[in-house]
Design a protein around this motif. Structure first.
Motif: not given
Length: 598
Positions: A2-4, A7-8, A11, A35, A38, A170
């Motif tokens: 899942s997106q952490t 990560d968010f 992005e 992130a 990644r 997230y």
């Protein structure tokens, strides 16, 4: 997986157009670095040697691109180290976002290791927006608001991320009371004064017989409009240091820099004008502006809080410099450009003769002015030049002549030592196909810039062209402060505070894989500069310069003369060299045969 939260964040930064950030890692911000890894290169990370340098790089990125600058650091000392570079951005009105880590939320308030009240610490430098995230659903609007605020208000903003929050899954904000649902995007508005105010400004400018324009960094995108207005008004134009590349110096009515580091023609332009138009400048030194009541004045600035701050203006125009000058131009009457511009042209010719004569005076071993004098005509048309603070900034301000297409900058409002090399690194990342030159004193090299040469060594092979040159003025003296002690305080040189070790900077460059060039004979300067530009890798060009060549202001006051005389009476450790160096520079106007004053 899942997106952490991290990560968010990566992005979301990418959605906002962020493609590069500068910083240094640490466990307080490891989630975001994971992130970034990644993210597959969505955002390039540039590893500085010190967080302060990363913040300078972010500030310079904003200056040389017009984009948001982003820097990142860990909690505690990492975040604290960013502060100086962030103040550089704040004082020069640059949009920069700082992202910093923090200790776990459950530990806050417990005197935990590296626990610092970061929102309080950043409250001044990032006062427009600094917030600490507490839950995943909050992160979205923190990123959006921090970036939008930084861009729209041209300020520094900061986000604090507790390390335990960074790795949580997230969560988008729910559709519920007490939540925020923000979005990406901001478009620069069209900001132009009303017609009635433009007409008031035009009336004042049309009535003037001797119009002077002072242009600063706010006018950097308005070169053509500024030339058109200056030609319509028959005006001369002086440039604040941050606005050095606003206009090319080969225009005969451009008088160059203003202030302590400025030119004599700029000083005369301000003391003899009857009308002043200030465009995008926060130049702080009132003694170099017209005397209050001498000139009628109009100011254009994007920020209202900078209007009528340096000189009492009759008309204050809040607006974008380019758009406002374009709107003002049709309201201006064409003036005869005769006598006023003729005088300005004579001042410039006389001053250039003086500069050349000063640069060619003998010194022990190399006159620092000659370094800049020899460098200037050899600069490529698309070069980016950075300067550090200190005596080298005098020669950058006066002897480096800007042509169309060049870019240049330095730490302006903060005037911090140590900014030239990180500025030059950021310039090369932003414009990898352009040559970059940094002018640096040995004090700044020893303070922190020497280490950042390692950053150059780490990354230079990824650049499109290898032309990156650091010119080091090695005089074993904190020279600007030494002369300020003499001229402003009337104190002799304090060897314990001013003398610094002699370091072989060019050899350090060679040791880490760069090219090193050493010059201690002025006759070889030109050849050395040519070799530096022709080298197939970045170059440290070290020049052994004379610390007793005074960085004379364009106008010496009676108070300064008395203070300098008091220095000699008290006995300076290098009195003979001081007297000889000063005498050569003061007499250079006579030696050049240009002693007349129009």
């Amino acid at each position: 997986m899942s997106q952490t939260v991290s990560d968010f964040i990566v992005e979301r930064l990418h959605q906002w157009g962020v493609r590069r950030m500068y910083g240094y890692p640490g466990d307080g911000i490891n989630g975001v670095f994971g992130a970034l890894n990644r993210g597959g290169g969505k955002i390039e990370f540039v590893q500085a040697r010190h967080e302060e340098m990363a913040a300078f790089m972010a500030s310079a990125h904003a200056k040389f691109t017009g984009e948001l600058g982003v820097c990142i650091a860990t909690s505690g000392p990492g975040a604290a180290h960013l502060i100086t570079g962030l103040y550089d951005a704040r004082m020069d009105h640059m949009p920069v976002l700082a992202i910093v880590g923090q200790q776990a939320r459950s530990a806050l308030g417990g005197h935990y290791q590296q626990e610092v009240d970061l929102t309080a610490m950043f409250k001044d430098v990032a006062g427009a927006f600094v917030q600490q995230a507490t839950v995943p659903a909050q992160v979205r609007h923190l990123i959006d608001r921090a970036i939008r605020t930084a861009l729209s208000e041209r300020v520094v903003t900061a986000i604090v991320l507790p390390n335990d929050l960074q790795d949580l899954p997230y969560e988008s904000p729910p559709r519920a009371h007490g939540t925020l649902h923000s979005g990406v995007g901001w478009s620069e508005p069209k900001i132009v004064p009303y017609e009635v105010d433009l007409k008031k400004a035009a009336e004042i400018l049309n009535d003037g017989r001797r119009v002077a324009i002072l242009a600063g960094a706010g006018a950097l995108g308005a070169t053509d409009e500024l030339i058109a207005v200056a030609d319509r008004l028959g005006a001369g134009v002086a440039k604040a240091l941050l606005g050095k590349s606003v206009l090319p110096d080969d225009l005969p009515w451009v008088t160059g820099s203003i202030g302590l580091l400025g030119t004599e023609p700029s000083y005369k332009l301000m003391t003899e004008c009857d009308t002043l138009l200030m465009v995008g400048s926060g130049f702080p030194y009132a003694e170099f502006l017209p005397k209050e009541g001498q000139a009628r004045a109009v100011q254009i600035d994007l920020k209202a809080d900078m209007l009528s701050l340096r000189y009492p203006m009759e008309v204050n125009l809040q607006g974008d410099a380019k758009l406002t000058l374009a709107a003002l131009l049709p309201l201006l009457k064409q003036k005869e450009t005769g006598s006023w511009r003729d005088r300005i042209g004579r001042w410039n010719r006389s001053w250039n003769e003086t500069l050349e004569t000063r640069a060619m005076q003998t010194a022990k071993p190399v006159n620092p002015q000659r370094v800049a004098w020899e460098l200037s005509p050899r600069l490529p048309d698309n070069v980016i030049v950075t300067s550090d603070s200190g005596s080298c900034a005098n020669w950058y301000a006066r002897d480096i002549k800007i042509r169309r297409g060049m870019m240049c900058s330095l730490s302006g409002g903060l005037a911090s030592m140590g900014a030239a090399v990180p500025y030059a690194i950021a310039a090369k990342f932003a414009h990898p196909d352009r040559p970059v030159v940094a002018m640096v004193g040995d004090g700044a090299m020893q303070m922190n810039n020497l280490a950042e040469l390692i950053t150059v060594a780490k990354y230079w092979k990824t650049w499109k062209t290898p032309q990156w040159i650091c010119v080091v003025f090695n005089n074993q003296d904190l020279n600007q402060v030494t002369w300020e002690q003499r001229v402003m305080e009337g104190d002799p040189k304090f060897v314990a505070s001013q003398q610094i070790p002699d370091v072989p900077y060019h050899r350090f460059a060679e040791m880490i894989g760069l090219t090193g060039i050493f010059v201690d004979n002025p006759d070889f300067l030109g050849e050395a500069i040519d070799s530096a530009f022709a080298a197939g890798r970045p170059v440290v060009l070290e020049v052994r310069t004379d610390p007793e060549v005074p960085p004379l202001p364009p106008h010496i006051t009676l108070k300064q003369a008395k203070a300098f005389a008091a220095t000699l009476l008290k006995g300076d450790p290098v009195e003979q060299g001081v007297v000889m160096g000063t005498a050569k520079q003061v007499l250079s106007k006579v030696l050049s045969g240009s002693g007349g004053d129009d």
